[in-house]
Design an enzyme around this catalytic site. Structure first.
Site, mmCIF file in Angstrom:
data_model
loop_
_atom_site.group_PDB
_atom_site.id
_atom_site.type_symbol
_atom_site.label_atom_id
_atom_site.label_comp_id
_atom_site.label_asym_id
_atom_site.label_seq_id
_atom_site.Cartn_x
_atom_site.Cartn_y
_atom_site.Cartn_z
ATOM 1 N N CYS A 145 16.246 44.840 22.394
ATOM 2 C CA CYS A 145 15.732 44.927 20.972
ATOM 3 C C CYS A 145 14.905 43.971 20.707
ATOM 4 C CB CYS A 145 16.908 44.974 20.340
ATOM 5 S SG CYS A 145 16.715 44.809 18.557
ATOM 6 N N CYS B 156 23.794 44.801 16.998
ATOM 7 C CA CYS B 156 23.025 45.810 17.931
ATOM 8 C C CYS B 156 23.337 45.524 19.330
ATOM 9 C CB CYS B 156 21.543 45.589 17.551
ATOM 10 S SG CYS B 156 20.718 46.395 18.704
ATOM 11 N N LYS C 269 26.184 7.907 -8.313
ATOM 12 C CA LYS C 269 27.406 8.746 -8.643
ATOM 13 C C LYS C 269 27.663 9.590 -7.577
ATOM 14 C CE LYS C 269 29.510 11.706 -12.145
ATOM 15 N NZ LYS C 269 30.094 12.593 -11.084
ATOM 16 N N ASP D 39 28.458 12.167 -4.646
ATOM 17 C CA ASP D 39 28.867 13.697 -4.920
ATOM 18 C C ASP D 39 30.119 14.030 -3.808
ATOM 19 O OD1 ASP D 39 29.250 16.075 -6.087
ATOM 20 O OD2 ASP D 39 27.211 16.849 -5.415
ATOM 21 N N CYS E 298 15.369 48.582 16.406
ATOM 22 C CA CYS E 298 15.371 49.278 17.592
ATOM 23 C C CYS E 298 15.977 50.751 17.266
ATOM 24 C CB CYS E 298 15.788 48.636 18.723
ATOM 25 S SG CYS E 298 17.659 48.441 18.911
ATOM 26 N N CYS F 251 20.484 49.768 14.138
ATOM 27 C CA CYS F 251 19.746 48.715 14.165
ATOM 28 C C CYS F 251 18.220 48.688 13.390
ATOM 29 C CB CYS F 251 19.379 48.133 15.432
ATOM 30 S SG CYS F 251 18.347 46.873 15.646
ATOM 31 N N LYS G 199 27.871 1.081 -15.722
ATOM 32 C CA LYS G 199 28.950 0.458 -16.216
ATOM 33 C C LYS G 199 28.899 -0.779 -16.858
ATOM 34 C CE LYS G 199 31.438 2.508 -12.347
ATOM 35 N NZ LYS G 199 32.060 2.412 -11.225
ATOM 36 N N LYS H 5 23.477 12.109 -15.344
ATOM 37 C CA LYS H 5 23.460 13.415 -14.355
ATOM 38 C C LYS H 5 22.317 13.755 -13.990
ATOM 39 C CE LYS H 5 26.986 15.909 -13.982
ATOM 40 N NZ LYS H 5 28.004 16.177 -12.969
ATOM 41 N N TYR I 94 34.561 1.884 -5.276
ATOM 42 C CA TYR I 94 33.635 1.484 -6.254
ATOM 43 C C TYR I 94 34.404 1.129 -7.495
ATOM 44 C CZ TYR I 94 34.237 6.334 -7.421
ATOM 45 O OH TYR I 94 34.968 7.671 -7.736
ATOM 46 N N GLU J 184 24.962 2.188 -10.489
ATOM 47 C CA GLU J 184 25.272 2.365 -8.860
ATOM 48 C C GLU J 184 25.186 4.157 -8.648
ATOM 49 O OE1 GLU J 184 28.799 0.589 -9.186
ATOM 50 O OE2 GLU J 184 30.283 2.445 -9.108
ATOM 51 N N ARG K 195 42.477 12.859 -6.393
ATOM 52 C CA ARG K 195 42.692 12.581 -7.695
ATOM 53 C C ARG K 195 43.714 13.511 -8.693
ATOM 54 N NH1 ARG K 195 40.447 14.861 -12.596
ATOM 55 N NH2 ARG K 195 40.002 13.124 -14.102
ATOM 56 N N TYR L 36 32.665 -0.726 23.409
ATOM 57 C CA TYR L 36 33.802 -0.588 22.487
ATOM 58 C C TYR L 36 35.286 -0.103 23.015
ATOM 59 C CZ TYR L 36 36.422 0.839 18.445
ATOM 60 O OH TYR L 36 37.525 1.060 17.570
#
Ligand code: IVH
Length: 696
Positions: free
Chosen positions: A458, A453, A134, A136, A438, A435, A317, A341, A245, A132, A155, A55
């Site tokens: 340690c 630390c 949803k 996220d 130690c 720490c 839908k 949901k 969509y 379909e 949006r 490519y």
């Protein structure tokens, strides 16, 4: 889109070209089409037909031709995803049609009620639904004028959003042009969602962790944040994807009807797919009536984690567009669609205590201990609070009720403290000054957010360094898990990293739960790790700011790791991905006599410190040519191809007498037959290939 075979043949012809000057307009146009075809195979279908190197060769030919004659550059040329540098600010733009939200449903009753109303309003007895995922992510709206992508927006408030065209052009699964004009469509507005896959999200958070930055809570925030970057090149690097969509607006040529496909929602998803978009064509299902939809929703929720990206529900839908129009919309949402949901992967719990864990670089990380709560099938009781700044910014106190989120396989995260529920009994989280392992005084470098630390001996640090050394992405020593490492360290067998290679196997067999078989397996895994490629060892050493990617860059620059002891800071900065900070860290590591001693001891124990050694041991593929056909089950085709190239092998795009090996996955087709006919080609399955590549 033309036939696959046509493009494969044309690609083959182009790859044979050694010289490419004074290209004709038709040639340039074909080269662009070939590149678009392969981008679609790779980014949309996930089924590349050529290797990355092939490519790149084609891409470079186009770049060279465009450099030679810039007048041939068109805005939809594959080279034009790159280009403009920083975006100064985002302009507000109006959507052609307001971007509405969706009504939510949470159970079968909600859906039955919604369907009842839709049937009543439409006068239909049964409605056909298209369902379909949803997605996220972050929603976007795209405009194409003729065939060209001209504008993309967030949006925003639904009426106006931010113009993020420059950033969206970097998303490789979004075509910069699509054949709308040929369908009589002059202008079209398409809605969709931008996502970051779980794998890329993990990679991105690992990168943040390498830089000591707190991770992002979930892939949604990562996608939304990336779209708002003022640096389109960085957007390109973050590997976003876009699912389209919904067609929200179309303007057709005078007297031209809409394509019949756009008369149903499922048809429009098919059409978008056929035009090169990543639509949920394969994920969608069409059902008659709501009962089947409900069954599908309940079943799908059980499988949400199988998807490579996050979804938070299903969208249902009305399939027929004429019926959608009849049902119309409220000011908030369409009446023809509803979201089902899934159960939230958030929970509220009480922050009881904070423990401080010492990491392999000495960083001291506060870890919240909360009352155990189940979230998405996993009980969560410990959550990293990253550092003091995170605690301050999130205003977290001991005794707070906290909102916890666990997105898919993502590490749990405190979203916020419910400060409104405080009683007054909550107390500040106090950081230790010494720490917890130690007792050494902790320090906080001025430019860092973490306390450290500084004692490299340690115990906690040593154990964490060994855990990292043996981990899957580093030396991959299976069987030497965290529990064994802690046990062996306590027994005095594992005081440091080189002691992994001098473990007392005979004594180990006397330990409870360690039979001779498991000890033999462990020994074998440890022995095998000596031949790991150099970049894995570099990653395994746990040098600050050096992760997998940087380690690969370093391994490419040296033939033996100890050469780095002679590098100046400036020399180090010449290495790919190495800036001032990383160079400083590498410099102090390789100048440190203790680290040099560790490396010499590892080498004396047989661990590979040179970049060419792995090939010598596991069988070089150098000079051999490969082709993959059918579906591989243990790795992606692109991974297998990268493996071939990383071991010096060549990839061919078709079966010919020049081919040495044909690796056959499931459902292999004509390539297999052709290879058999030629008779000189080694035909092997995936397992045999893995053995040949030294990976099995
Ligand atoms: S349809 C008028 N379909 O969910 C059409 N939305 O919570 C409305 N979303 O604003 C959108 N996946 O950003 C639709 N398959 C899908 C979706 C989807 C995710 C988002 C979208 C919407 C939000 C509502």
């Amino acid at each position: 889109m033309k036939q696959q075979r046509h493009w494969e043949e044309r690609t083959h012809q182009w790859l044979l070209k050694t010289e490419f000057r004074n290209a004709s307009e038709a040639e340039i146009s074909e080269l662009k089409d070939i590149l678009r075809f392969h981008e679609h195979r790779y980014y949309v279908l996930n089924e590349p037909l050529i290797s990355d190197t092939e490519y790149d060769r084609l891409y470079k030919m186009l770049e060279a031709a465009e450099r030679n004659d810039p007048t041939i550059i068109t805005p939809d040329s594959p080279t034009q995803r790159v280009g403009s540098g920083l975006t100064a600010s985002f302009h507000s733009v109006s959507h052609l049609v307001p971007m509405l939200s969706l009504e939510n449903s949470y159970n079968a009753e909600d859906l039955l009620e919604w369907d009842r109303k839709a049937r009543e309003l439409s006068g239909r007895e049964t409605i056909e639904y298209c369902v379909e995922p949803k997605f996220d992510g972050a929603s976007i709206s795209l405009i194409f004028e003729g065939d060209r992508f001209t504008r993309g927006a967030t949006r925003g408030d639904g009426v106006q959003g931010d113009d993020i065209t420059a950033n969206l052009r970097r998303i490789r699964s979004l075509p910069l042009s699509a054949g709308f004009a040929g369908l009589g469509i002059r202008q079209i507005e398409i809605r969709g969602e931008v996502l970051m896959t779980k794998a890329h999200f993990k990679q991105y958070n690992d990168l943040l962790a390498e830089q000591n930055l707190p991770p992002l809570a979930n892939p949604r925030n990562a996608a939304a944040g990336t779209l708002r970057l003022k640096d389109p090149a960085e957007v390109g690097r973050r590997n976003l994807e876009a699912f389209l969509y919904h067609v929200s607006y179309t303007l057709t040529d005078p007297g031209q009807d809409l394509p019949p496909a756009l008369q149903t929602h499922s048809g429009s998803l098919d059409l978008l797919w056929d035009l090169g978009f990543r639509s949920p064509k394969k994920e969608k299902r069409v059902f008659q009536g709501i009962r089947a939809v409900i069954d599908h929703c309940l079943d799908f929720e059980q499988h949400r984690d199988d998807l490579p990206y996050e979804i938070d529900g299903i969208v249902i839908k009305v399939n027929e567009i004429a019926l959608q129009e009849k049902l119309g919309m409220t000011t908030h949402h369409p009446r023809w669609a509803i979201a089902f949901k899934f159960k939230a992967r958030q929970a509220i719990s009480l922050l009881r205590n904070v423990e401080f864990q010492v990491g392999r670089t000495g960083s001291v990380t506060p870890v919240a201990k909360i009352d155990p709560v189940p979230i998405g099938g996993v009980t969560v009781s410990s959550i990293s609070l990253h550092n003091q700044d995170f605690i301050r910014e999130k205003n977290i106190r001991l005794g707070d009720r906290v909102l916890v989120e666990r997105a898919g396989d993502v590490i749990p995260y405190i979203v916020r403290s419910l400060t409104e529920q405080r009683t007054g009994a909550e107390t500040d989280i106090r950081f230790p000054t010494s720490c917890p392992s130690c007792g050494h005084d902790l320090i906080k470098p001025v430019d860092e957010a973490v306390w450290r630390c500084p004692n490299i001996s340690c115990h906690a640090q040593v154990v964490e360094r060994i855990i990292h050394f043996t981990s899957k992405d580093a030396m991959d020593i299976r069987g030497l898990g965290e529990a064994n490492i802690r046990k062996f360290h306590e027994l005095g067998w594992l005081p440091d990293i080189p002691s992994i290679y001098t473990l007392p196997y005979a004594e180990m067999q006397q330990l409870e739960g360690m039979g001779s078989r498991s000890v033999a397996k462990l020994q074998e895994a440890i022995e095998r790790s000596k031949y790991q490629p150099l970049h894995r060892l570099i990653n395994a050493l746990g040098i600050r700011y050096v992760g997998e990617t940087t380690a690969k860059g370093i391994a490419r620059r040296v033939s033996h790791l100890l050469e780095l002891a002679a590098f100046t800071r400036e020399d180090l900065q010449q290495i790919e991905d190495v800036g001032v900070k990383v160079a400083d860290s590498l410099f102090s590591f390789f100048q440190d006599p203790a680290q040099q001693d560790t490396l010499r001891r590892l080498e004396a124990l047989g661990v590979n410190l040179s970049s060419g050694r792995q090939e010598a041991v596991s069988g070089s593929l150098s000079g051999k040519s490969f082709l993959f056909t059918g579906t591989l089950s243990k790795m992606k085709r692109s991974e297998a191809e990268t493996l071939v190239e990383s071991m010096g092998g060549k990839l061919l795009s078709g079966v010919s007498s020049k081919l040495d090996y044909l690796v056959v996955g499931e459902d292999a087709g004509s390539k297999l037959e052709k290879a058999r006919k030629i008779g000189t080609i080694h035909i092997m399955d995936e397992d045999a290939f893995l053995i040949l590549a030294g990976k099995s």
